[in-house]
Design a protein around this motif. Structure first.
Motif, PDB file in Angstrom:
ATOM      1  N   ARG A 116       0.827  -1.213   0.000  1.00  0.00           N
ATOM      2  CA  ARG A 116       0.000   0.000   0.000  1.00  0.00           C
ATOM      3  C   ARG A 116       0.858   1.258   0.000  1.00  0.00           C
ATOM      4  N   ASN A 117       2.001   1.206  -0.683  1.00  0.00           N
ATOM      5  CA  ASN A 117       2.891   2.356  -0.742  1.00  0.00           C
ATOM      6  C   ASN A 117       3.237   2.641  -2.208  1.00  0.00           C
ATOM      7  N   ASP A 118       2.808   3.823  -2.688  1.00  0.00           N
ATOM      8  CA  ASP A 118       3.016   4.167  -4.103  1.00  0.00           C
ATOM      9  C   ASP A 118       4.491   4.123  -4.493  1.00  0.00           C
ATOM     10  N   LYS A 119       5.344   4.650  -3.602  1.00  0.00           N
ATOM     11  CA  LYS A 119       6.765   4.739  -3.921  1.00  0.00           C
ATOM     12  C   LYS A 119       7.366   3.340  -4.067  1.00  0.00           C
ATOM     13  N   ILE A 175       6.320   1.863  -7.417  1.00  0.00           N
ATOM     14  CA  ILE A 175       7.074   2.414  -8.554  1.00  0.00           C
ATOM     15  C   ILE A 175       8.477   1.801  -8.599  1.00  0.00           C
ATOM     16  N   ALA A 176       9.133   1.685  -7.436  1.00  0.00           N
ATOM     17  CA  ALA A 176      10.467   1.081  -7.408  1.00  0.00           C
ATOM     18  C   ALA A 176      10.407  -0.363  -7.903  1.00  0.00           C
ATOM     19  N   GLN A 177       9.357  -1.087  -7.482  1.00  0.00           N
ATOM     20  CA  GLN A 177       9.228  -2.478  -7.925  1.00  0.00           C
ATOM     21  C   GLN A 177       9.014  -2.546  -9.437  1.00  0.00           C
ATOM     22  N   GLN A 237      10.066  -0.307 -11.624  1.00  0.00           N
ATOM     23  CA  GLN A 237      11.346   0.039 -12.266  1.00  0.00           C
ATOM     24  C   GLN A 237      12.250  -1.189 -12.364  1.00  0.00           C
ATOM     25  N   THR A 247      -3.020   4.056  -7.732  1.00  0.00           N
ATOM     26  CA  THR A 247      -3.456   5.386  -8.172  1.00  0.00           C
ATOM     27  C   THR A 247      -3.000   5.630  -9.601  1.00  0.00           C
ATOM     28  N   SER A 300      -2.792   8.282 -11.630  1.00  0.00           N
ATOM     29  CA  SER A 300      -1.894   9.382 -12.014  1.00  0.00           C
ATOM     30  C   SER A 300      -0.448   9.063 -11.633  1.00  0.00           C
ATOM     31  N   VAL A 301      -0.274   8.281 -10.556  1.00  0.00           N
ATOM     32  CA  VAL A 301       1.076   7.889 -10.137  1.00  0.00           C
ATOM     33  C   VAL A 301       1.631   6.824 -11.082  1.00  0.00           C
ATOM     34  N   PRO A 321       2.705   7.091 -15.915  1.00  0.00           N
ATOM     35  CA  PRO A 321       3.983   7.276 -16.603  1.00  0.00           C
ATOM     36  C   PRO A 321       4.834   5.998 -16.597  1.00  0.00           C
ATOM     37  N   TRP A 322       4.717   5.207 -15.527  1.00  0.00           N
ATOM     38  CA  TRP A 322       5.544   3.995 -15.414  1.00  0.00           C
ATOM     39  C   TRP A 322       4.932   2.861 -16.222  1.00  0.00           C
ATOM     40  N   ASN A 378      19.486   2.444 -11.540  1.00  0.00           N
ATOM     41  CA  ASN A 378      18.139   2.379 -10.997  1.00  0.00           C
ATOM     42  C   ASN A 378      18.155   2.410  -9.471  1.00  0.00           C
ATOM     43  N   GLN A 386      16.360   4.949  -7.063  1.00  0.00           N
ATOM     44  CA  GLN A 386      15.331   4.516  -6.114  1.00  0.00           C
ATOM     45  C   GLN A 386      15.686   4.907  -4.675  1.00  0.00           C
ATOM     46  N   LEU A 442       8.959  11.585  -8.855  1.00  0.00           N
ATOM     47  CA  LEU A 442       8.884  10.130  -9.003  1.00  0.00           C
ATOM     48  C   LEU A 442       7.441   9.668  -9.150  1.00  0.00           C
ATOM     49  N   LEU A 443       6.531  10.279  -8.380  1.00  0.00           N
ATOM     50  CA  LEU A 443       5.156   9.790  -8.305  1.00  0.00           C
ATOM     51  C   LEU A 443       4.177  10.688  -9.054  1.00  0.00           C
ATOM     52  N   SER A 444       4.688  11.625  -9.839  1.00  0.00           N
ATOM     53  CA  SER A 444       3.853  12.527 -10.643  1.00  0.00           C
ATOM     54  C   SER A 444       2.840  13.266  -9.780  1.00  0.00           C
ATOM     55  N   ASP A 498       5.157   6.666   6.171  1.00  0.00           N
ATOM     56  CA  ASP A 498       5.768   5.331   6.127  1.00  0.00           C
ATOM     57  C   ASP A 498       7.287   5.385   5.962  1.00  0.00           C
ATOM     58  N   GLN A 504      14.429  -8.616  -5.001  1.00  0.00           N
ATOM     59  CA  GLN A 504      13.443  -8.712  -6.084  1.00  0.00           C
ATOM     60  C   GLN A 504      14.022  -9.477  -7.279  1.00  0.00           C
TER      61      GLN A 504
END
Lengths: 344, 339
Positions: free
Chosen positions: A92-95, A98-100, A102, A118, A120-121, A124-125, B60, B64, B256-258, B266, B307
């Motif tokens: 439940r973490n946007d950041k 995104i890292a995953q 990438q 979300t 909009s977040v 782009p990815w 990357n 990150q 990063l998150l637009s 967190d 990962q």
């Protein structure tokens, strides 16, 4: 929404109308509910193998019944078809998500399935996934970058739940709305459908300001917010219904109503988690209706779409709609059996 | 400790005054062991994780690590000036929520039609204001940093909700396009910003008299005061620096998150872990800028390698917990003034 409906139509008929979009095996039978297990058995065998294929699966979180069911079904189906899942839960973490994504792009899997989050977040990815030449599929995320989005028909869910609500209110009353996740497309669709229906019922009014549901602590937070608003509207009848775009706020709202002795107010939500279907079944509970989805089936069909695509079927429909239906006091017992939440 | 005044003020950072030979050896072992662990983890991933060593993947990882890294660098300033006693020393628990607030200011500012310049100025101001509140509470009101910054953390979380109503505020601007891009191809700009901020802070903290005095203030406050240093100003400046770092990190996060997103809080644990873990990379077991940078990259590599090896990301949390336990245990046992 140009298709005709009776107020609470049997799913089978609607599904038949959308045959072009529905995977054949998901077509619903019976009167009002569906029997996915029997219908799917034949179809599972015809899905191409994923042997030697690595499938990235990225989800925003798995803390909700729907999320974990859809996610686990994807992992299981990839394994069943002989592929290797790279399963990533962003907690439940946007950041984190995104890292995953990438890193996932750098891993060059044969395909990626993205679930919720979300828009909009993510967008782009998601585009970068396609730019890297990796086929992208989504679960419950409508985006132009996805080859296929497997989802419940949220237009149908939002509209049917709203019609049920105005019908229960007999076209008159105030509605408390949780609208904290409009940035998530499926929630936005459900909310927009509610507004579309209410436009034609001018005596049903949404109380402003709308409430914001949160994650985590959704139940406690909804309980607190509803308790506060009940104090603000102390007269019976001053609030007719409480609506939320998923069913965890509905749990907190329902508990708050019972605690305050305001069981004349009805609650409405979406997803059909087992505890909520149980609440709806209870004749004394203010939980009036919940739209039940089939998250496991959604996850499974998403993977089958990937398998078909990788086997050369590039003619997939952009959306696979999986049937959902409204659970009410009348059909809750039957619904539990159909959803696998009670012995059939 | 009769010799601390001289040692902290006159000697270059990271040079310990000879104390007990055994303790020195132990510290050297911890440091060597940590570097060895870093290299071993790196080598293990290089050997086992497909694609780990590719330039794109390593770039990357740096990208990150940028948001947490810049937050942790700010935290490092506070730890240096306040001393690295976890309970009574310098710590800034507001960094993550300060980032959330700054991101909200930046995204809503852009949404209101401000240009990058005005939005950036407002964002920096917000970050500095939170830093100033912390400074006043800690330095002039004498509240424990742990409690003072905890209060500021909650204020930030509340103000963020006021601005965003707990929703995602999408944002775009020419600056964000540059930051979220890759220049030259394949190298994330966010990673370059992290390295740039680290280089700048390393120069200030490790190569200027001001940096040396900051260490003196954190090492032994009474001695520094006796030596005529304006202790209060230095401690206050460290919180302002941390606030500004949160503002910089917030712009990176928006890129990063637009947009500004919920749940910034967190990041607090990761920022604390990164800053504390960094001490094992210094000779005297104190917080340093290169140490924090290394530790940010180390955690980034762990997450990335797990990962790539297709090991559940759930393990990363456990590994981070074990690391923090080891580091706190090692440093509290080996710190010069311990026992």
């Amino acid at each position: 929404m140009s298709l005709p409906h009776s107020p609470i139509p049997p799913l089978g008929r609607r599904s038949a109308l959308k045959a072009g979009l529905l995977a054949a095996g998901t077509a619903a039978f019976g009167s009002g509910l569906l029997r996915p297990a029997t219908a799917l058995a034949a179809d599972d065998a015809s899905v191409p193998s994923l042997a030697g294929k690595r499938i990235g699966i990225t989800v925003i979180g798995t803390d909700h019944f729907w999320d974990i069911k859809a996610y686990q079904a994807q992992v299981d189906e990839v394994k069943r078809l002989g592929g290797e899942p790279i399963a990533l839960d962003a907690g439940r973490n946007d950041k984190t998500q995104i890292a995953q994504i990438q890193t996932l792009i750098a891993q060059k899997p044969d395909a990626i399935i993205e679930q919720l989050g979300t828009l909009s977040v993510l967008d782009p990815w998601l585009k970068k996934i396609r730019d890297a030449g990796i086929p992208l599929f989504t679960v419950d995320t409508a985006t132009p970058h996805s080859i296929n989005n497997t989802t419940s028909d949220n237009f149908y869910i939002g509209e049917q739940l709203a019609l049920r609500l105005v019908s229960d209110l007999r076209g008159k009353g105030n509605v408390v709305v949780f609208n904290g996740f409009y940035g998530v497309p499926v929630c936005a669709i459900r909310y927009d459908q509610l507004k579309a229906v209410l436009k034609y019922f001018p005596d049903v009014k949404i109380i402003e300001p709308e409430l914001r549901d949160v994650i985590p602590n959704t139940v406690q937070d909804a309980y607190t917010q509803i308790t506060a608003i009940l104090n603000k509207f102390p007269d019976k009848g001053s609030i007719g219904a409480i609506w939320s775009a998923w069913d965890v706020p509905q749990v907190g709202a329902t508990q708050a109503l019972v605690a305050a002795g305001r069981t004349e107010v009805r609650t409405y939500g979406v997803d059909g988690s087992p505890d909520v279907v149980e609440l709806v079944k209870d004749p004394k509970s203010p939980a009036s209706a919940v739209a039940a989805q089939q998250p496991s089936l959604i996850g499974k069909l998403a993977v089958q779409n990937v398998a078909r695509y990788l086997a050369g079927d590039h003619d997939l429909a952009p959306t696979t709609f999986v049937p959902a239906f409204i659970v009410t006091k009348e059909n809750a017992a039957e619904a539990q059996k159909q959803l696998g939440q009670a012995p059939a | 400790m009769p010799d601390t005044v001289q040692s902290h003020i006159a000697l270059p950072v990271d040079v310990a005054v000879p104390r007990s030979r055994a303790a020195d050896t132990a510290r050297t072992l911890v440091r060597a062991g940590s570097l060895l662990a870093f290299v071993a983890v790196f080598a293990a991933f290089a050997a086992a994780a497909p694609g780990f060593l590719s330039a794109g993947n390593l770039a990357n990882v740096v990208g990150q690590s940028a948001v947490i890294g810049v937050l942790a660098l700010g935290m490092t300033l506070v730890v240096v000036a306040g001393g690295n006693d976890v309970v009574r020393g310098g710590i800034d628990l507001s960094v993550a929520n300060n980032l959330g607030l700054c991101a909200a200011v930046y995204a809503t500012g852009l949404g209101a039609g401000w240009g990058d310049g005005a939005a950036l100025a407002a964002t920096a101001l917000a970050g500095l204001l939170v830093g100033a509140v912390n400074a006043v509470s800690v330095v002039w009101l004498g509240i424990l940093p742990l409690l003072a910054t905890l209060a500021a953390m909650n204020v930030c979380a509340g103000l963020e909700l006021v601005l965003t109503h707990n929703t995602v505020v999408a944002a775009s601007s020419p600056l964000l396009d540059v930051l979220s891009g890759e220049y030259p191809a394949g190298v994330p700009v966010l990673g370059e910003v992290l390295l740039g901020v680290a280089a700048l802070l390393a120069v200030v903290l490790h190569l200027t008299p001001a940096g040396l005095r900051l260490y003196a203030v954190g090492g032994h406050r009474e001695a520094a005061r006796a030596a005529g240093l304006p202790v209060a100003s230095y401690v206050a400046a460290s919180y302002l620096g941390s606030g500004l770092c949160a503002a910089v990190a917030s712009v990176l996060s928006v890129a990063l998150l637009s947009g500004s997103t919920t749940g910034s809080g967190d990041m607090l644990l990761a920022a604390v872990v990164t800053a504390l873990l960094g001490v094992v990379f210094s000779r005297r077991l104190v917080a340093t800028i290169p140490g924090t940078l290394l530790s940010a990259l180390f955690i980034g590599i762990l997450i990335n390698g797990f990962q790539l090896l297709n090991i559940s990301s759930y393990w990363v949390n456990g590994v981070q917990g074990v690391l923090i336990l080891l580091v706190v245990a090692a440093t509290s046992m080996l710190r010069p003034n311990a026992g």
